[in-house]
Design a protein around this motif. Structure first.
Motif, PDB file in Angstrom:
ATOM      1  N   GLN A 139       0.916  -1.215   0.020  1.00 16.52           N
ATOM      2  CA  GLN A 139       0.043   0.159  -0.064  1.00 16.52           C
ATOM      3  C   GLN A 139       0.931   1.154  -0.015  1.00 16.52           C
ATOM      4  O   GLN A 139       0.697   2.250   0.796  1.00 16.52           O
ATOM      5  CB  GLN A 139      -0.910  -0.165   1.198  1.00 16.52           C
ATOM      6  N   THR A 156      -6.800   1.637 -11.179  1.00  9.83           N
ATOM      7  CA  THR A 156      -6.072   1.771  -9.825  1.00  9.83           C
ATOM      8  C   THR A 156      -5.934   3.040  -9.261  1.00  9.83           C
ATOM      9  O   THR A 156      -5.259   3.588  -9.922  1.00  9.83           O
ATOM     10  CB  THR A 156      -5.039   0.487  -9.518  1.00  9.83           C
ATOM     11  N   PRO A 194      -5.117   2.593   1.658  1.00  7.60           N
ATOM     12  CA  PRO A 194      -5.008   1.464   0.641  1.00  7.60           C
ATOM     13  C   PRO A 194      -4.850   1.644  -0.858  1.00  7.60           C
ATOM     14  O   PRO A 194      -5.737   2.448  -1.127  1.00  7.60           O
ATOM     15  CB  PRO A 194      -6.029   0.438   1.165  1.00  7.60           C
ATOM     16  N   VAL A 222      -6.496   0.760  -4.292  1.00  5.91           N
ATOM     17  CA  VAL A 222      -7.545  -0.157  -4.493  1.00  5.91           C
ATOM     18  C   VAL A 222      -7.619  -0.334  -6.084  1.00  5.91           C
ATOM     19  O   VAL A 222      -7.173   0.424  -6.806  1.00  5.91           O
ATOM     20  CB  VAL A 222      -8.881   0.382  -3.991  1.00  5.91           C
ATOM     21  N   GLY A 244     -13.122  -4.040  -2.569  1.00  2.84           N
ATOM     22  CA  GLY A 244     -12.485  -4.955  -1.776  1.00  2.84           C
ATOM     23  C   GLY A 244     -12.854  -6.338  -2.300  1.00  2.84           C
ATOM     24  O   GLY A 244     -12.240  -6.529  -3.309  1.00  2.84           O
ATOM     25  N   HIS A 300      -6.159  -5.228  -0.230  1.00  6.99           N
ATOM     26  CA  HIS A 300      -6.635  -4.131   0.193  1.00  6.99           C
ATOM     27  C   HIS A 300      -6.709  -3.773   1.591  1.00  6.99           C
ATOM     28  O   HIS A 300      -7.686  -3.034   1.949  1.00  6.99           O
ATOM     29  CB  HIS A 300      -7.977  -3.585  -0.562  1.00  6.99           C
TER      30      HIS A 300
END
Lengths: 363, 273
Positions: free
Chosen positions: A221, A236, A243, A245, A288, A301
């Motif tokens: 991350q 992304t 995080p 994602v 997620g 994540h």
């Protein structure tokens, strides 16, 4: 201009993607989808936009939850650009689709980042015993593909087994250049430090082994994530609470991010994910662990579906030795802040300036 | 007449033989639906023998735990606070709101503990004022105790520097003991362990050492795993063990890539990055 005037213009007849067996099907033997967002839009480009929209409007009112979702998904915006109303709509239709597909009540969370939260993770590298419970807990929690054929099994965490080197007294002066007495602790012929690059697929009867250390790796991350930098469709991105994602609907599966990630943290669904109905975790988050489709990249994540609701990620809860720690970096009382304050901390590949929020520490 | 009596006897005998069989069948019929849900799965939480959970459904399709098919360890908690109680008073934990630090009581899991205080150690015990302490502080050989703790006579906790009564209360055998001779519950072993392992106790209190499940916020509700849920105090220096934790069986390794027949290939050739 109504879509029923031209039967050939109805993509529902051309595309098998509206069949109930969708991507992320619960049935592994079912054929995967043969269309992608790109292909679909390419085909649709031949048609007039208004006729497509008209068909879409019809399809979204159809009784088939999967077909309606598919249509709406093809025309939805990138998650970042969606308004709250559009997010709520997407959530409702996904809940409907997954519930009918997996035969249980599935919730799709859309909770956003909370103010004052920057998630951080710490791992005690001396404690890890290499039991790999975190790996399997992650699979259970995050609905990864768990088939047996090649490429059907996806694990986000890798536990690396490293052999302990020997710093024997008689080897300490065997360095390069030979004979000059410069101590470098072994040479290319008899290394005294790590003798193996590492093994991911070790299988002893019991861990920890005497002659090994273990190094779990997952998504770090990063604060400056190379994967985000290279993504051509900006699917992304880094969330405000930390995080990184992926908006699975916008992923085109080009794998640029996989090439850019220096931590081997990303996986691609080369095949249709195998997710048995009874093993599916019904508590999901949009960014997620909701079931993925074929041809998209996925990664850790920090269990957004849990951590946004205040709960520890699954790997933290399951680690039998308590080596994994999770908390708010902005809170001085949190576990991670205490570790950063008190312990010896390092980050993996810090020289790449990715600034991971995943800290390794030791007592 | 004789014949009739004979037949009656035979009939009675047969009925007599039949009755238990019928009763058994009835029992079996009654019991048949019962064992169906009895296929319970019990899996252990941190280490085998410390704390166990029975698998059940909190809601349809929502189990309380998921267990590893390979090792039997808990891989996932549906409800992390299932079966917990407030931890109680703990020094320097005043800032944690009431009921936010919970533990799973271990006393009810320890099968022999209710007997300890009554069947053998009835609260009188040998005279343990200092002059009569046994020389060398070696436990007296008692076969029943040795069956329970095999290394009793050569306990290696602290490299042999401590013995039974450094941890167990002299007269209240279902309690542990702190530095002041006051009894400590088996649910609060950290009050005992922290006597020597103060640095670890501090780290445990701050969430650095040990394991917690529940909410991650520093003020959130958490289930704290106490010392003995992860460490076996009688077996802390097992020779085969490494890094303060008993050896356990690992979970299954990742899928082998195409072209790699077994994990030994990786060992010989390394990883090509």
């Amino acid at each position: 201009m109504t879509p029923d005037k031209s039967p050939s213009a109805d993509p529902a007849q051309e595309k098998p993607s509206h069949s109930p067996t969708q991507a992320a099907s619960a049935d592994p033997s079912a054929p995967g989808p043969t269309t992608s967002r790109r292909g679909f839009l390419k085909a649709g480009g031949a048609l007039s936009m208004s006729s497509l929209m008209g068909t879409a409007a019809l399809m979204t009112q159809s009784d088939d939850a999967a077909a309606a979702t598919e249509w709406a998904e093809h025309f939805q915006k990138n998650y970042r650009l969606m308004t709250d109303a559009e997010k709520a709509e997407a959530r409702t239709r996904l809940e409907r689709r997954y519930s009918s597909e997996y035969g249980k009540k599935v919730t799709v969370d859309t909770t956003g980042p909370q103010p004052g939260v920057l998630m951080g993770y710490a791992l005690n590298i001396r404690k890890c015993i290499g039991c790999r419970r975190c790996v399997h807990a992650c699979v259970e929690e995050n609905n990864q593909s768990r088939g047996t054929r090649p490429g059907e099994k996806i694990e986000w965490i890798q536990v690396l087994r490293m052999e302990r080197g020997e710093f024997a007294k008689d080897k300490m002066n065997q360095g390069y250049p030979e004979g000059l007495g410069i101590q470098v602790g072994g040479n290319a012929y008899t290394p005294a430090g790590q003798v193996l690059e590492g093994q991911y697929r070790y299988e002893p009867e019991a861990v920890p082994e005497k002659d090994a250390t273990y190094m779990p790796i997952a998504c770090m991350q990063c604060e400056k994530p190379p994967c985000v930098k290279v993504c051509p469709v900006r699917t992304t991105y880094r969330e405000a609470d930390g995080p990184v994602v992926i908006d699975y609907n916008w992923c085109i599966g080009c794998r640029m991010c996989m090439g850019a990630c220096p931590y081997w943290a990303r996986r691609i669904n080369l095949t249709t994910p195998v997710l048995p109905k009874e093993e599916m975790n019904p508590v999901t988050h949009y960014l997620g662990n909701r079931p993925r489709m074929r041809g998209v990249v996925e990664k850790c994540h920090w269990c957004l579906q849990r951590s946004r609701q205040g709960r520890y990620p699954a790997c933290v809860e399951v680690c039998p030795v308590g080596a994994r720690k999770f908390g708010n970096l902005l809170d001085p009382e949190s576990e991670v802040s205490k570790i950063l304050e008190r312990k010896n901390v390092f980050r993996l590949k810090a020289e790449l300036n990715t600034f991971p929020k995943f800290f390794y520490f030791y007592d | 007449m004789n014949k009739l009596a004979f037949h009656t006897m035979i009939l009675a005998f047969c009925c007599g033989m039949m009755a238990p069989a019928l009763a058994q069948e009835q029992k079996a019929a009654a019991a048949a639906p019962a064992p169906a849900p009895a296929a319970e799965t019990v899996c252990f939480e941190s280490r085998k023998g410390a704390s166990e959970v029975t698998k059940r459904d909190l809601q349809p399709g929502w189990p309380n735990v998921k267990c590893s098919p390979k090792t039997g360890a808990v891989l996932w908690w549906g409800d992390p606070f299932d079966g917990t109680v407030p931890m109680g008073k703990m020094p320097l934990l005043d800032k944690i709101p009431e009921g936010h630090a919970v533990i799973k009581p271990r006393t009810e899991k320890l099968a022999l503990m209710p007997m300890c205080g009554v069947s053998c150690h009835n609260g009188i015990g040998p005279k343990f004022s200092p002059p009569t302490l046994p020389k060398g502080r070696k436990p007296a050989p008692v076969p029943t105790m040795e069956a329970m703790v095999p290394d009793l006579k050569d306990l290696q906790h602290g490299r042999g520097r401590i013995w039974c009564l450094d941890c167990h209360h002299t007269t209240k055998r279902n309690m542990l003991v702190d530095h002041f001779g006051d009894p400590v519950s088996f649910d609060q072993p950290q009050l005992l362990c922290g006597k020597c392992h103060g640095d670890k106790l501090r780290d445990w209190r701050d969430g650095i050492h040990g394991k917690r499940i529940g909410e991650w916020a520093s003020t959130g509700k958490k289930r704290w795993f106490t010392c003995t849920e992860c460490h076996n105090p009688h077996n802390v220096q097992d020779g085969a063990r490494n890094r303060g934790f008993v050896q356990i069986a690992p979970e299954a390794p990742p899928q082998l890539p195409r072209g790699m027949k077994d994990a030994k290939y990786e060992r010989v050739h390394g990883i090509a990055h």
